[in-house]
Design a protein around this motif. Structure first.
Motif, PDB file in Angstrom:
ATOM      1  N   PRO A  16      56.096  -7.399  16.678  1.00 47.75           N
ATOM      2  CA  PRO A  16      55.819  -7.243  15.241  1.00 47.75           C
ATOM      3  C   PRO A  16      56.625  -6.093  14.662  1.00 47.75           C
ATOM      4  O   PRO A  16      56.962  -5.140  15.375  1.00 47.75           O
ATOM      5  N   GLU A  17      56.933  -6.180  13.380  1.00 48.21           N
ATOM      6  CA  GLU A  17      57.548  -5.029  12.736  1.00 48.21           C
ATOM      7  C   GLU A  17      56.477  -4.223  12.025  1.00 48.21           C
ATOM      8  O   GLU A  17      55.455  -4.763  11.588  1.00 48.21           O
ATOM      9  N   PRO A  18      56.690  -2.920  11.935  1.00 48.56           N
ATOM     10  CA  PRO A  18      55.647  -2.073  11.370  1.00 48.56           C
ATOM     11  C   PRO A  18      55.477  -2.297   9.871  1.00 48.56           C
ATOM     12  O   PRO A  18      56.451  -2.518   9.147  1.00 48.56           O
ATOM     13  N   ALA A  19      54.235  -2.260   9.436  1.00 53.51           N
ATOM     14  CA  ALA A  19      53.912  -2.474   8.022  1.00 53.51           C
ATOM     15  C   ALA A  19      52.679  -1.653   7.669  1.00 53.51           C
ATOM     16  O   ALA A  19      51.992  -1.139   8.552  1.00 53.51           O
ATOM     17  N   THR A  20      52.430  -1.557   6.386  1.00 51.53           N
ATOM     18  CA  THR A  20      51.311  -0.748   5.904  1.00 51.53           C
ATOM     19  C   THR A  20      50.450  -1.572   4.965  1.00 51.53           C
ATOM     20  O   THR A  20      50.971  -2.328   4.147  1.00 51.53           O
ATOM     21  N   LEU A  38      56.182  -3.995   4.177  1.00 53.46           N
ATOM     22  CA  LEU A  38      56.913  -3.756   5.421  1.00 53.46           C
ATOM     23  C   LEU A  38      57.532  -2.365   5.348  1.00 53.46           C
ATOM     24  O   LEU A  38      58.091  -1.984   4.320  1.00 53.46           O
ATOM     25  N   ASP A  39      57.443  -1.612   6.452  1.00 55.48           N
ATOM     26  CA  ASP A  39      57.962  -0.246   6.445  1.00 55.48           C
ATOM     27  C   ASP A  39      59.466  -0.221   6.176  1.00 55.48           C
ATOM     28  O   ASP A  39      59.986   0.743   5.636  1.00 55.48           O
ATOM     29  N   SER A  40      60.149  -1.274   6.571  1.00 53.79           N
ATOM     30  CA  SER A  40      61.599  -1.336   6.369  1.00 53.79           C
ATOM     31  C   SER A  40      61.959  -1.450   4.887  1.00 53.79           C
ATOM     32  O   SER A  40      63.106  -1.243   4.502  1.00 53.79           O
ATOM     33  N   GLY A  41      60.974  -1.817   4.074  1.00 55.06           N
ATOM     34  CA  GLY A  41      61.230  -1.997   2.652  1.00 55.06           C
ATOM     35  C   GLY A  41      61.836  -3.336   2.305  1.00 55.06           C
ATOM     36  O   GLY A  41      61.984  -3.679   1.135  1.00 55.06           O
ATOM     37  N   ARG A  42      62.168  -4.134   3.332  1.00 55.49           N
ATOM     38  CA  ARG A  42      62.765  -5.436   3.018  1.00 55.49           C
ATOM     39  C   ARG A  42      61.683  -6.365   2.477  1.00 55.49           C
ATOM     40  O   ARG A  42      60.513  -6.240   2.857  1.00 55.49           O
ATOM     41  N   PRO A  43      62.065  -7.282   1.581  1.00 55.01           N
ATOM     42  CA  PRO A  43      61.075  -8.279   1.172  1.00 55.01           C
ATOM     43  C   PRO A  43      60.786  -9.211   2.347  1.00 55.01           C
ATOM     44  O   PRO A  43      61.638  -9.381   3.226  1.00 55.01           O
ATOM     45  N   PRO A  70      56.908 -15.448  -3.656  1.00 56.97           N
ATOM     46  CA  PRO A  70      57.961 -14.529  -3.245  1.00 56.97           C
ATOM     47  C   PRO A  70      58.485 -13.728  -4.432  1.00 56.97           C
ATOM     48  O   PRO A  70      58.340 -14.133  -5.586  1.00 56.97           O
ATOM     49  N   GLY A  71      59.077 -12.586  -4.119  1.00 55.54           N
ATOM     50  CA  GLY A  71      59.802 -11.838  -5.139  1.00 55.54           C
ATOM     51  C   GLY A  71      58.949 -11.059  -6.086  1.00 55.54           C
ATOM     52  O   GLY A  71      59.355 -10.768  -7.192  1.00 55.54           O
ATOM     53  N   ARG A  72      57.712 -10.737  -5.727  1.00 57.72           N
ATOM     54  CA  ARG A  72      56.899  -9.887  -6.593  1.00 57.72           C
ATOM     55  C   ARG A  72      56.870  -8.483  -5.972  1.00 57.72           C
ATOM     56  O   ARG A  72      56.131  -8.238  -5.044  1.00 57.72           O
ATOM     57  N   ASN A  73      57.693  -7.613  -6.389  1.00 60.10           N
ATOM     58  CA  ASN A  73      57.802  -6.179  -6.058  1.00 60.10           C
ATOM     59  C   ASN A  73      57.924  -5.811  -4.577  1.00 60.10           C
ATOM     60  O   ASN A  73      57.572  -4.720  -4.161  1.00 60.10           O
ATOM     61  N   ALA A  95      43.116   1.550   3.100  1.00 59.52           N
ATOM     62  CA  ALA A  95      44.473   1.516   2.549  1.00 59.52           C
ATOM     63  C   ALA A  95      45.305   2.562   3.278  1.00 59.52           C
ATOM     64  O   ALA A  95      44.816   3.629   3.622  1.00 59.52           O
ATOM     65  N   GLY A  96      46.554   2.222   3.548  1.00 57.81           N
ATOM     66  CA  GLY A  96      47.432   3.137   4.275  1.00 57.81           C
ATOM     67  C   GLY A  96      47.452   2.883   5.765  1.00 57.81           C
ATOM     68  O   GLY A  96      48.264   3.456   6.481  1.00 57.81           O
ATOM     69  N   ALA A  97      46.568   1.999   6.260  1.00 58.65           N
ATOM     70  CA  ALA A  97      46.520   1.727   7.695  1.00 58.65           C
ATOM     71  C   ALA A  97      47.781   1.002   8.145  1.00 58.65           C
ATOM     72  O   ALA A  97      48.388   0.243   7.388  1.00 58.65           O
ATOM     73  N   ARG A  98      48.147   1.265   9.417  1.00 58.72           N
ATOM     74  CA  ARG A  98      49.341   0.639   9.984  1.00 58.72           C
ATOM     75  C   ARG A  98      48.975  -0.679  10.650  1.00 58.72           C
ATOM     76  O   ARG A  98      48.033  -0.743  11.438  1.00 58.72           O
ATOM     77  N   ILE A  99      49.734  -1.708  10.335  1.00 56.79           N
ATOM     78  CA  ILE A  99      49.551  -2.997  10.996  1.00 56.79           C
ATOM     79  C   ILE A  99      50.917  -3.519  11.434  1.00 56.79           C
ATOM     80  O   ILE A  99      51.945  -2.905  11.125  1.00 56.79           O
ATOM     81  N   GLY A 100      50.935  -4.632  12.160  1.00 58.44           N
ATOM     82  CA  GLY A 100      52.191  -5.246  12.563  1.00 58.44           C
ATOM     83  C   GLY A 100      52.331  -6.596  11.891  1.00 58.44           C
ATOM     84  O   GLY A 100      51.338  -7.269  11.613  1.00 58.44           O
ATOM     85  N   VAL A 101      53.567  -6.983  11.607  1.00 59.74           N
ATOM     86  CA  VAL A 101      53.820  -8.268  10.948  1.00 59.74           C
ATOM     87  C   VAL A 101      54.940  -8.999  11.676  1.00 59.74           C
ATOM     88  O   VAL A 101      55.978  -8.413  11.980  1.00 59.74           O
ATOM     89  N   ARG A 102      54.730 -10.275  11.976  1.00 59.26           N
ATOM     90  CA  ARG A 102      55.831 -11.152  12.400  1.00 59.26           C
ATOM     91  C   ARG A 102      55.897 -12.311  11.420  1.00 59.26           C
ATOM     92  O   ARG A 102      54.881 -12.770  10.930  1.00 59.26           O
ATOM     93  N   GLY A 103      57.085 -12.772  11.158  1.00 56.29           N
ATOM     94  CA  GLY A 103      57.212 -13.923  10.276  1.00 56.29           C
ATOM     95  C   GLY A 103      58.122 -13.620   9.114  1.00 56.29           C
ATOM     96  O   GLY A 103      58.782 -12.583   9.117  1.00 56.29           O
ATOM     97  N   PRO A 104      58.159 -14.458   8.108  1.00 57.98           N
ATOM     98  CA  PRO A 104      57.302 -15.629   7.891  1.00 57.98           C
ATOM     99  C   PRO A 104      57.646 -16.795   8.824  1.00 57.98           C
ATOM    100  O   PRO A 104      58.765 -16.915   9.288  1.00 57.98           O
ATOM    101  N   PHE A 105      56.634 -17.626   9.070  1.00 55.75           N
ATOM    102  CA  PHE A 105      56.792 -18.775   9.947  1.00 55.75           C
ATOM    103  C   PHE A 105      56.405 -20.069   9.235  1.00 55.75           C
ATOM    104  O   PHE A 105      55.607 -20.065   8.296  1.00 55.75           O
ATOM    105  N   GLY A 106      56.942 -21.175   9.759  1.00 59.49           N
ATOM    106  CA  GLY A 106      56.484 -22.497   9.358  1.00 59.49           C
ATOM    107  C   GLY A 106      57.146 -23.038   8.106  1.00 59.49           C
ATOM    108  O   GLY A 106      58.037 -22.421   7.518  1.00 59.49           O
ATOM    109  N   THR A 107      56.673 -24.219   7.722  1.00 56.02           N
ATOM    110  CA  THR A 107      57.230 -24.928   6.573  1.00 56.02           C
ATOM    111  C   THR A 107      56.526 -24.473   5.298  1.00 56.02           C
ATOM    112  O   THR A 107      55.486 -23.814   5.357  1.00 56.02           O
ATOM    113  N   SER A 108      57.089 -24.825   4.165  1.00 58.58           N
ATOM    114  CA  SER A 108      56.528 -24.392   2.886  1.00 58.58           C
ATOM    115  C   SER A 108      56.283 -25.588   1.975  1.00 58.58           C
ATOM    116  O   SER A 108      56.778 -26.688   2.230  1.00 58.58           O
TER     117      SER A 108
END
Lengths: 282, 340
Positions: A16-20, A38-43, A70-73, A95-108
């Motif tokens: 996972p990548e780090p996120a808040t 996402l901590d990286s700041g990437r959308p 998508p694309g909201r701030n 609020a402010g807690a650290r979590i991990g994120v992988r993805g996005p995954f799957g179809t839309s």
């Protein structure tokens, strides 16, 4: 990888990548809304209907639908029902807690494909509104690209309704028909009572121009599809989002299979024409 | 390709040399049965075993494996993959490894599996003794399968050792002084392969595996699923011993400080009751018969549609492991074929 034969970390599909957790708010007794950065700041780079794997360190990982367009701030939104270990832990995080994120995954949902230029009928049961909300927001953000928009929302009770401010706004939007119902009303409820399919016979839609998007509890699909068939909506124009246990999200662990289909890769959004003969699907 | 012919004594000396040089895992006696384990000396290596309790899968997809370490909300990948030699794998187990190689590399590369795999040098040995439940010839895995680095075949009192890859050649460097295999021995080896293929078709699948995906399409409501599953304890033993079952669960484990710990991958099994249960307790494959059918569809249809190989390699371990005696793929697939 550390501690062993050198493999670059970036390639590890399970990392996972780090996120808040930027903000959170209770929506109902069981559901809580979260804004994640996402901590990286990437959308996140998702499309409506996709999901992410959310990690709470020490508790585990769970697949959660993205609820915002998508694309909201740069942040994205989740709505989490408190039903398992990970979701219970998420509900307890400040609020402010650290979590991990992988993805996005799957179809839309095919907001840039089959839905474009068509009338769109959204049918959501309970927290089925959560992933579909992303598509509704997307459609409303690109309003001229779509025809008439109809949103049906059914919940067990009035207090289970989600995003009531936002649904009220949809109800007041020109070119949008919003209808809601509850399985059981309460003392203050003056709206419709009945399962979601009771809203369908009164709908005036042009089946040749309509694409339907369906998401809700497992029991809901077959009954909604029977009604859609009565309205002459073809299977090619029905899209369903199916819930399964997408444990790994990358087509390996086997938990999410619907017969031979890995929902994490071929779904969660399926064109109904592609799964109407798949026995475990609906 | 290097192709040497050695006595058992010379083979043992070579294996002892490998053990001195690094980690070697081989088939060994365990109680009255056989298992893969770290080899301490060549004399412990069994090349005439019938079948091991567990397949060598455990060296590439361990029953428990740390995949990530986390502290303060950051995750790091971990792997303890290190070079080793795996000695004495039967051809059907090699076929299973070759299938997992495809599955873990396909679409999204699983670097944890692939790192272990890259570090391994796999030496196959031709089968000297058949287990009672084997049907490898029926599924084309009775003799040396693709993907091994070297192959050992006992021919009479001699052993032919042959390299198939560059890794295998390096392994055979210690045999430089041994004579090349002679023509008569190699001809006898050919004969042995033919014999093995014949002997291991005694339990016969009466349907060509490549026809199964199509046959299963029409067998969804076949009575065999309910019939067999009604005896099933949902214990998952068939999953546990299967060389091609690779489904897994992922769990976190914390240290005394709960912000630090590891994420671990552990074996899971599609026959277990809660395999397809989601949070909120809805179980999408609640009935035993549905889970039972799913397993046979995976082997006979779903995985073949992904990688082109029939995903049962005919080792017969599930047949022996099943206490209810309902897990014989030969019986199940022959029943399906009968109706058609």
């Amino acid at each position: 990888m550390c501690g062993g034969a050198g493999k670059p970390e970036a390639k590890d599909i399970y990392r996972p990548e780090p996120a808040t957790l930027a903000r959170s708010e209770g929506l109902t007794a069981h559901e809580r809304w979260f804004e994640v950065k996402l901590d990286s700041g990437r959308p996140l780079g998702h499309m409506p209907g996709q999901f992410v794997e959310i990690s709470v360190p020490g508790i585990g990982e769970a697949p959660i639908s993205v609820s915002s367009a998508p694309g909201r701030n740069g942040a994205f939104e989740l709505v989490v029902r408190n039903v398992g270990n990970v979701t219970r832990a998420l509900h307890g995080l400040p609020a402010g807690a650290r979590i991990g994120v992988r993805g996005p995954f799957g179809t839309s949902f095919p907001v840039d494909g089959a839905m474009r230029g068509r009338d769109v009928l959204f049918i959501c049961g309970g927290i089925g509104l959560v992933p579909v909300r992303s598509a509704i927001q997307y459609v409303l953000d690109h309003r001229p690209d779509y025809g008439a928009v109809t949103i049906l929302f059914g919940t067990r009770s009035p207090s289970d309704r989600l995003f009531t401010d936002e649904t009220a706004k949809w109800a007041g939007t020109r070119g949008v028909t919003y209808m809601e119902t509850v399985d059981r009303g309460d003392a203050g409820w003056t709206g419709k009572v009945g399962v979601i399919t009771t809203l369908m016979p009164d709908l005036k839609i042009d089946p040749a121009r309509t694409v339907a998007v369906v998401c809700g509890p497992p029991i809901m699909y077959k009954f909604v599809i029977i009604e859609l068939h009565k309205m002459k909506v073809a299977d090619e124009n029905i899209f369903v989002s199916l819930e399964r246990n997408m444990k790994c999200g990358v087509g390996k662990c086997g938990h999410c299979q619907i017969n031979g289909l890995y929902v994490c890769r071929k779904g969660p959004v399926f064109r109904y024409a592609d799964v109407n003969d798949v026995r475990e699907a609906v | 390709m290097i192709r040497k012919q050695v006595t058992r004594q010379a083979l043992d000396a070579w294996v002892d040399g490998l053990i001195a040089a690094g980690r070697v895992v081989g088939a060994q006696k365990k109680g009255g049965r056989y298992a893969f384990d770290d080899l301490r000396r060549a004399a412990d290596l069994c090349l005439d075993y019938d079948v091991t309790i567990l397949p060598p899968k455990k060296y590439f997809l361990p029953p428990k494996e740390d995949i990530l370490r986390f502290s303060d909300g950051r995750y790091e990948s971990v792997s303890d993959a290190a070079p080793f030699t795996l000695l004495g794998v039967h051809p059907y187990d090699m076929a299973a490894i070759a299938q997992m190689d495809k599955l873990f590399a396909q679409d999204n590369r699983d670097e944890h599996y692939l790192a272990r795999r890259e570090q391994a040098t796999v030496v196959v040995c031709d089968i000297e003794r058949m287990s009672p439940n084997i049907f490898a010839a029926s599924v084309g895995t009775a003799t040396a399968a693709d993907g091994c680095d070297a192959l050992i075949t006992r021919v009479g009192r001699a052993y032919v050792i042959e390299s198939h890859t560059a890794k295998g050649e390096r392994l055979l460097a210690g045999l430089a002084g041994a004579p090349d295999a002679d023509a008569v021995t190699l001809a006898r080896r050919e004969q042995l392969w033919e014999d093995n293929a014949r002997l291991m078709s005694r339990r016969e699948l009466r349907v060509e595996p490549r026809r199964l995906p199509r046959l299963l399409e029409d067998a969804y409501d076949h009575p065999v699923w309910e019939e067999k599953a009604s005896q099933c304890f949902a214990c998952g033993s068939c999953n546990l011993v299967c060389p091609t079952c690779y489904c897994f669960d992922v769990q976190d484990d914390v240290e005394w400080d709960p912000s630090r710990g590891v994420r671990r991958r552990v074996w899971d099994g599609c026959m277990l009751t809660d395999f397809a249960t989601v949070a909120g307790k809805h179980n999408f494959r609640k009935n035993r018969a549905d889970r039972y059918r799913h397993r046979y569809y995976r082997k006979g249809k779903y995985v073949p549609e992904k990688i082109g190989d029939f995903s049962c390699v005919g080792c017969g371990r599930c047949v022996s492991a099943c206490v209810a005696r309902i897990a014989d793929p030969v019986e199940v697939y022959n029943r399906i074929a009968e109706v058609q």
